[in-house]
Design a protein around this motif. Structure first.
Motif, PDB file in Angstrom:
ATOM      1  N   UNK A 143      -6.424  -2.105   4.413  1.00  0.00           N
ATOM      2  CA  UNK A 143      -6.580  -2.964   3.132  1.00  0.00           C
ATOM      3  C   UNK A 143      -5.737  -2.329   1.871  1.00  0.00           C
ATOM      4  N   UNK A 144      -5.839  -0.909   1.775  1.00  0.00           N
ATOM      5  CA  UNK A 144      -5.143  -0.200   0.701  1.00  0.00           C
ATOM      6  C   UNK A 144      -3.702  -0.270   1.170  1.00  0.00           C
ATOM      7  N   UNK A 145      -3.084  -0.169   2.171  1.00  0.00           N
ATOM      8  CA  UNK A 145      -1.709  -0.281   2.445  1.00  0.00           C
ATOM      9  C   UNK A 145      -1.145  -1.795   2.106  1.00  0.00           C
ATOM     10  N   UNK A 146      -1.965  -2.663   2.460  1.00  0.00           N
ATOM     11  CA  UNK A 146      -1.658  -3.905   2.244  1.00  0.00           C
ATOM     12  C   UNK A 146      -1.614  -4.465   0.835  1.00  0.00           C
ATOM     13  N   UNK A 147      -2.478  -3.939  -0.101  1.00  0.00           N
ATOM     14  CA  UNK A 147      -2.589  -4.257  -1.475  1.00  0.00           C
ATOM     15  C   UNK A 147      -1.321  -3.277  -1.899  1.00  0.00           C
ATOM     16  N   UNK A 148      -1.097  -2.257  -1.590  1.00  0.00           N
ATOM     17  CA  UNK A 148      -0.116  -1.395  -2.142  1.00  0.00           C
ATOM     18  C   UNK A 148       1.275  -2.068  -1.783  1.00  0.00           C
ATOM     19  N   UNK A 149       1.433  -2.631  -0.653  1.00  0.00           N
ATOM     20  CA  UNK A 149       2.710  -3.388  -0.459  1.00  0.00           C
ATOM     21  C   UNK A 149       2.801  -4.584  -1.334  1.00  0.00           C
ATOM     22  N   UNK A 150       1.712  -5.104  -1.693  1.00  0.00           N
ATOM     23  CA  UNK A 150       1.753  -6.327  -2.460  1.00  0.00           C
ATOM     24  C   UNK A 150       2.171  -5.883  -4.078  1.00  0.00           C
ATOM     25  N   UNK A 208       5.447  -6.828  -6.280  1.00  0.00           N
ATOM     26  CA  UNK A 208       5.461  -7.273  -7.898  1.00  0.00           C
ATOM     27  C   UNK A 208       6.327  -6.229  -8.396  1.00  0.00           C
ATOM     28  N   UNK A 209       6.375  -4.977  -8.093  1.00  0.00           N
ATOM     29  CA  UNK A 209       7.523  -4.212  -8.899  1.00  0.00           C
ATOM     30  C   UNK A 209       8.729  -4.493  -8.718  1.00  0.00           C
ATOM     31  N   UNK A 253       2.062   6.665  -3.402  1.00  0.00           N
ATOM     32  CA  UNK A 253       0.780   6.348  -2.973  1.00  0.00           C
ATOM     33  C   UNK A 253       0.863   5.353  -1.943  1.00  0.00           C
ATOM     34  N   UNK A 254       2.028   4.531  -1.994  1.00  0.00           N
ATOM     35  CA  UNK A 254       2.115   3.259  -0.969  1.00  0.00           C
ATOM     36  C   UNK A 254       2.474   4.107   0.620  1.00  0.00           C
ATOM     37  N   UNK A 255       3.343   5.100   0.430  1.00  0.00           N
ATOM     38  CA  UNK A 255       3.796   6.084   1.477  1.00  0.00           C
ATOM     39  C   UNK A 255       2.490   6.594   2.190  1.00  0.00           C
ATOM     40  N   UNK A 256       1.625   7.205   1.067  1.00  0.00           N
ATOM     41  CA  UNK A 256       0.623   7.946   1.470  1.00  0.00           C
ATOM     42  C   UNK A 256      -0.619   7.007   2.456  1.00  0.00           C
TER      43      UNK A 256
END
Length: 157
Positions: A103-110, A114-115, A129-132
């Motif tokens: 869930x965290x990885x998918x939200x971070x991808x989202x 946005x960026x 953080x996305x990589x981690x």
């Protein structure tokens, strides 16, 4: 617990602690309590000040810190939980770690999308953080796929 299980849980714990550090740093930057060192892109400040850096007034970095704290707690539990009357750790605990990390990885991808497409600015710390979290999710998935139902239990002989 097998040495292979200890190894991946150690990595999961280490990555969670690293992610927690990044999230706390970004959270402190959001609050204005720490200067954000962004490198050549300089996008950290604009990304961290954008409306996308909060959900219902809660900084995304604070939610990230909570996520990493939960992942570290799950890894610690699986590493050090006492066996109750010969029973192994419930397989749902390992699955919870995977579900949280995915869930965290998918939200971070989202947020990375946005960026790239909305803000047109990149925060190097957000990308780290996305990589981690993506690496952590892959680690939990591999552990579950290798031994479904026994991802964190002692190998049966």
């Amino acid at each position: 617990m097998s040495s292979q299980n200890r190894r991946w849980l150690g990595w999961a714990l280490g990555l969670s602690i690293a992610g927690l550090g990044v999230s706390i740093y970004l959270w402190l930057g959001k609050l204005g309590n720490a200067p954000l060192i962004c490198g050549p892109s300089g996008g950290c400040i604009s990304v961290n000040a954008s409306p996308y850096s909060e959900i219902f007034g809660i900084p995304v970095a604070a939610l990230g810190a909570l996520m990493y704290l939960c992942l570290a707690a799950i890894a610690l539990y699986l590493l050090f939980s006492p066996k109750r009357s010969g029973k192994e750790s419930p397989p749902g605990v390992a699955f919870a770690g995977f579900a949280i990390a995915l869930s965290g990885a998918l939200f971070s991808l989202y947020l990375t999308g946005i960026e790239a497409f909305v803000l047109r600015a990149y925060c190097i710390w957000c990308l780290v953080s996305w990589g981690i979290i993506t690496t952590t999710a892959v680690l939990w998935a591999r552990a579950l796929l290798n031994k479904p139902g026994e991802a964190c239990s002692k190998r049966r002989t």
